[in-house]
Design a protein around this motif. Structure first.
Motif, PDB file in Angstrom:
ATOM      1  N   SER A  30      -0.480  -1.193  -0.569  1.00 18.94           N
ATOM      2  CA  SER A  30       0.145  -1.368  -1.890  1.00 18.94           C
ATOM      3  C   SER A  30      -0.006  -0.079  -2.688  1.00 18.94           C
ATOM      4  CB  SER A  30      -0.484  -2.522  -2.664  1.00 18.94           C
ATOM      5  OG  SER A  30       0.112  -2.611  -3.944  1.00 18.94           O
ATOM      6  N   THR A  77       4.810  -2.962   1.286  1.00 14.78           N
ATOM      7  CA  THR A  77       5.497  -4.230   1.019  1.00 14.78           C
ATOM      8  C   THR A  77       5.701  -4.452  -0.476  1.00 14.78           C
ATOM      9  OG1 THR A  77       3.402  -5.415   1.146  1.00 14.78           O
ATOM     10  CG2 THR A  77       4.761  -5.394   3.136  1.00 14.78           C
ATOM     11  N   ASP A  78       5.382  -3.454  -1.282  1.00 14.84           N
ATOM     12  CA  ASP A  78       5.648  -3.560  -2.718  1.00 14.84           C
ATOM     13  C   ASP A  78       7.145  -3.734  -2.934  1.00 14.84           C
ATOM     14  OD1 ASP A  78       2.970  -2.975  -3.850  1.00 14.84           O
ATOM     15  OD2 ASP A  78       3.263  -1.045  -2.864  1.00 14.84           O
ATOM     16  N   SER A  87      10.558  -0.197   0.777  1.00 15.20           N
ATOM     17  CA  SER A  87       9.914  -1.506   0.804  1.00 15.20           C
ATOM     18  C   SER A  87      10.242  -2.278   2.080  1.00 15.20           C
ATOM     19  CB  SER A  87      10.371  -2.336  -0.402  1.00 15.20           C
ATOM     20  OG  SER A  87       9.826  -3.646  -0.328  1.00 15.20           O
ATOM     21  N   HIS A 118       9.238  -5.403   2.217  1.00  8.14           N
ATOM     22  CA  HIS A 118       8.974  -6.750   1.707  1.00  8.14           C
ATOM     23  C   HIS A 118       9.922  -7.806   2.280  1.00  8.14           C
ATOM     24  CE1 HIS A 118       7.923  -9.945  -1.063  1.00  8.14           C
ATOM     25  NE2 HIS A 118       9.202 -10.082  -1.324  1.00  8.14           N
TER      26      HIS A 118
END
Length: 166
Positions: free
Chosen positions: A54, A84-85, A106, A108
């Motif tokens: 992060s 994964t921010d 990202s 995510h």
């Protein structure tokens, strides 16, 4: 498979561990404007891929700043930081910290990068700290899976691998 810990506790990594000499797998991640980015988007260039759990944490912040600083002196090399921010958080963080030489991306949405590069931490849905150097022919020339996710990578070894491609 790489074995890593997160704050001293062993975690499970999903995907296959990459080593120098492997062909870099493709992936799809999101840029800060939500556009899709793949490995092929930087085809013909060498890449330094810095992977952080992060961007808003101390070690991840320092790692991204360090590679941003190093990137200003590199020729024909894309420097990517993948976490994964959310893309919005990455854009805000970069703007607040003057990060201009590194592209934050990202994973995510799909965890495509995490699974392809063997850094997806199953228990936390985060990426393990790692660094990959990939040449312009999509061959991995350096791979470091940091054994304790809260530790820094070996910056000197990474930059030595990068300089070998310059």
């Amino acid at each position: 498979m790489a074995k890593i810990t997160f704050k001293g506790k062993e975690v499970t990594l999903l995907g296959s561990e990459l080593k120098a000499g492997d062909k870099a797998p493709d992936f799809t991640v999101l840029a800060n404007d939500l556009s899709e980015v793949t490995l092929a988007d930087s085809k013909g260039r060498a890449r330094l891929i810095s992977v952080v759990p992060s961007i808003d944490t101390g070690v991840c912040d320092a790692q991204t700043r360090r590679f941003n600083e190093e990137a200003s002196q590199l020729n024909n090399m894309s420097v990517l930081t993948i976490s994964t921010d959310l893309p919005f958080a990455q854009r805000r963080w970069c703007g607040a910290n003057g990060i201009e030489n590194v592209q934050t991306l990202s994973d995510h949405r799909d965890m495509s990068f995490g699974e392809a590069y063997g850094v997806y931490i199953k228990e936390m849905r985060l990426l393990a700290r790692a660094v990959f150097v990939i040449d312009s022919n999509d061959q991995v020339t350096y791979a470091e899976y940091v054994s304790e996710a809260t530790n820094h990578p070996d910056y000197e070894a990474v930059m030595e691998a990068v300089r070998a491609l310059q």
